[in-house]
Design a protein around this motif. Sequence first.
Motif, PDB file in Angstrom:
ATOM      1  N   THR A  73      34.854  36.662 -47.571  1.00 46.17           N
ATOM      2  CA  THR A  73      34.589  36.670 -46.140  1.00 46.17           C
ATOM      3  C   THR A  73      33.379  37.532 -45.782  1.00 46.17           C
ATOM      4  O   THR A  73      32.540  37.131 -45.012  1.00 46.17           O
ATOM      5  CB  THR A  73      35.813  37.185 -45.375  1.00 46.17           C
ATOM      6  N   GLU A  80      42.092  24.239 -39.209  1.00 48.81           N
ATOM      7  CA  GLU A  80      40.788  24.896 -39.347  1.00 48.81           C
ATOM      8  C   GLU A  80      40.757  26.197 -38.560  1.00 48.81           C
ATOM      9  O   GLU A  80      40.191  27.196 -39.013  1.00 48.81           O
ATOM     10  CB  GLU A  80      39.667  23.970 -38.883  1.00 48.81           C
ATOM     11  N   SER A  81      41.371  26.216 -37.391  1.00 49.08           N
ATOM     12  CA  SER A  81      41.373  27.434 -36.584  1.00 49.08           C
ATOM     13  C   SER A  81      42.220  28.523 -37.239  1.00 49.08           C
ATOM     14  O   SER A  81      41.922  29.701 -37.099  1.00 49.08           O
ATOM     15  CB  SER A  81      41.858  27.150 -35.162  1.00 49.08           C
ATOM     16  N   ARG A  82      43.268  28.146 -37.967  1.00 48.01           N
ATOM     17  CA  ARG A  82      44.058  29.149 -38.686  1.00 48.01           C
ATOM     18  C   ARG A  82      43.230  29.813 -39.783  1.00 48.01           C
ATOM     19  O   ARG A  82      43.324  31.024 -39.986  1.00 48.01           O
ATOM     20  CB  ARG A  82      45.312  28.512 -39.283  1.00 48.01           C
ATOM     21  N   VAL A  83      42.428  29.033 -40.489  1.00 44.28           N
ATOM     22  CA  VAL A  83      41.563  29.600 -41.535  1.00 44.28           C
ATOM     23  C   VAL A  83      40.556  30.553 -40.896  1.00 44.28           C
ATOM     24  O   VAL A  83      40.325  31.667 -41.390  1.00 44.28           O
ATOM     25  CB  VAL A  83      40.856  28.475 -42.326  1.00 44.28           C
ATOM     26  N   LYS A  84      39.961  30.156 -39.780  1.00 42.49           N
ATOM     27  CA  LYS A  84      39.000  31.022 -39.089  1.00 42.49           C
ATOM     28  C   LYS A  84      39.674  32.295 -38.593  1.00 42.49           C
ATOM     29  O   LYS A  84      39.102  33.385 -38.663  1.00 42.49           O
ATOM     30  CB  LYS A  84      38.357  30.273 -37.917  1.00 42.49           C
ATOM     31  N   THR A  85      40.895  32.165 -38.090  1.00 44.61           N
ATOM     32  CA  THR A  85      41.636  33.336 -37.617  1.00 44.61           C
ATOM     33  C   THR A  85      41.890  34.308 -38.762  1.00 44.61           C
ATOM     34  O   THR A  85      41.738  35.528 -38.601  1.00 44.61           O
ATOM     35  CB  THR A  85      42.972  32.906 -36.982  1.00 44.61           C
ATOM     36  N   SER A 111      42.142  20.297 -36.459  1.00 48.54           N
ATOM     37  CA  SER A 111      41.519  21.397 -35.722  1.00 48.54           C
ATOM     38  C   SER A 111      42.401  22.634 -35.744  1.00 48.54           C
ATOM     39  O   SER A 111      41.910  23.754 -35.878  1.00 48.54           O
ATOM     40  CB  SER A 111      41.256  20.986 -34.273  1.00 48.54           C
ATOM     41  N   ARG A 151      40.087  34.704 -41.452  1.00 49.79           N
ATOM     42  CA  ARG A 151      38.808  35.361 -41.782  1.00 49.79           C
ATOM     43  C   ARG A 151      38.473  36.461 -40.782  1.00 49.79           C
ATOM     44  O   ARG A 151      38.016  37.544 -41.151  1.00 49.79           O
ATOM     45  CB  ARG A 151      37.694  34.328 -41.825  1.00 49.79           C
ATOM     46  N   ILE A 152      38.711  36.189 -39.506  1.00 46.09           N
ATOM     47  CA  ILE A 152      38.417  37.190 -38.470  1.00 46.09           C
ATOM     48  C   ILE A 152      39.338  38.398 -38.618  1.00 46.09           C
ATOM     49  O   ILE A 152      38.890  39.543 -38.501  1.00 46.09           O
ATOM     50  CB  ILE A 152      38.531  36.553 -37.070  1.00 46.09           C
ATOM     51  N   GLN A 158      38.145  40.515 -41.453  1.00 47.16           N
ATOM     52  CA  GLN A 158      36.980  41.304 -41.047  1.00 47.16           C
ATOM     53  C   GLN A 158      37.400  42.504 -40.200  1.00 47.16           C
ATOM     54  O   GLN A 158      36.844  43.595 -40.334  1.00 47.16           O
ATOM     55  CB  GLN A 158      35.983  40.434 -40.285  1.00 47.16           C
TER      56      GLN A 158
END
Length: 163
Positions: free
Chosen positions: A159, A57-62, A54, A64-65, A68
């Motif tokens: 992204t 996965e949160s590092r990858v989402k961070t 988890s 991407r954000i 953006q």
Amino acid sequence: MKRQSTQAGLSGIARRVRAGSDDGQSGFTLVEMLVVIAIIGMIMGLIGPRVLSSLNESRVKTARIQIQSFSSALDLFYLDTGRYPTSSEGLAALVRPASTIPGWAGPYLKGGNVPSDPWSHPYVYRAPGQRVPYEIVSYGSDGQEGGVDLAADISSSMTIGAR
């Protein structure tokens, strides 16, 4: 007489309690402590990989954000200056004005600095990018171009789509 013996017995107990000693055994045995440690180890063995998964996965989402967010700031930069920063100016042009950039109305990022990616590596900014005006890339957990899974590159063209 009976009352005196009872008082003597109670005072003896009080003395033992105050002194911290007891004729009976107290505390945990080594075997009991080892059993508890083994149980905790098994629980961590089952839960640990899920927690780490988890976190990754949160590092990858961070990443991407953040990419953006950089893209939005770059669009504001473009509206003010009529161009995107060059590769040599980099993302630093979003937070520090350069005398060669007329119309700069930033800073375009909060905090006064360009944050690193979630793995503490700097983002790579290329202008122009491949088939897009610019590209922002995080090289993932290994900090090197290419890679798979957590080490895979995260790019602004992936992204937010091609511009």
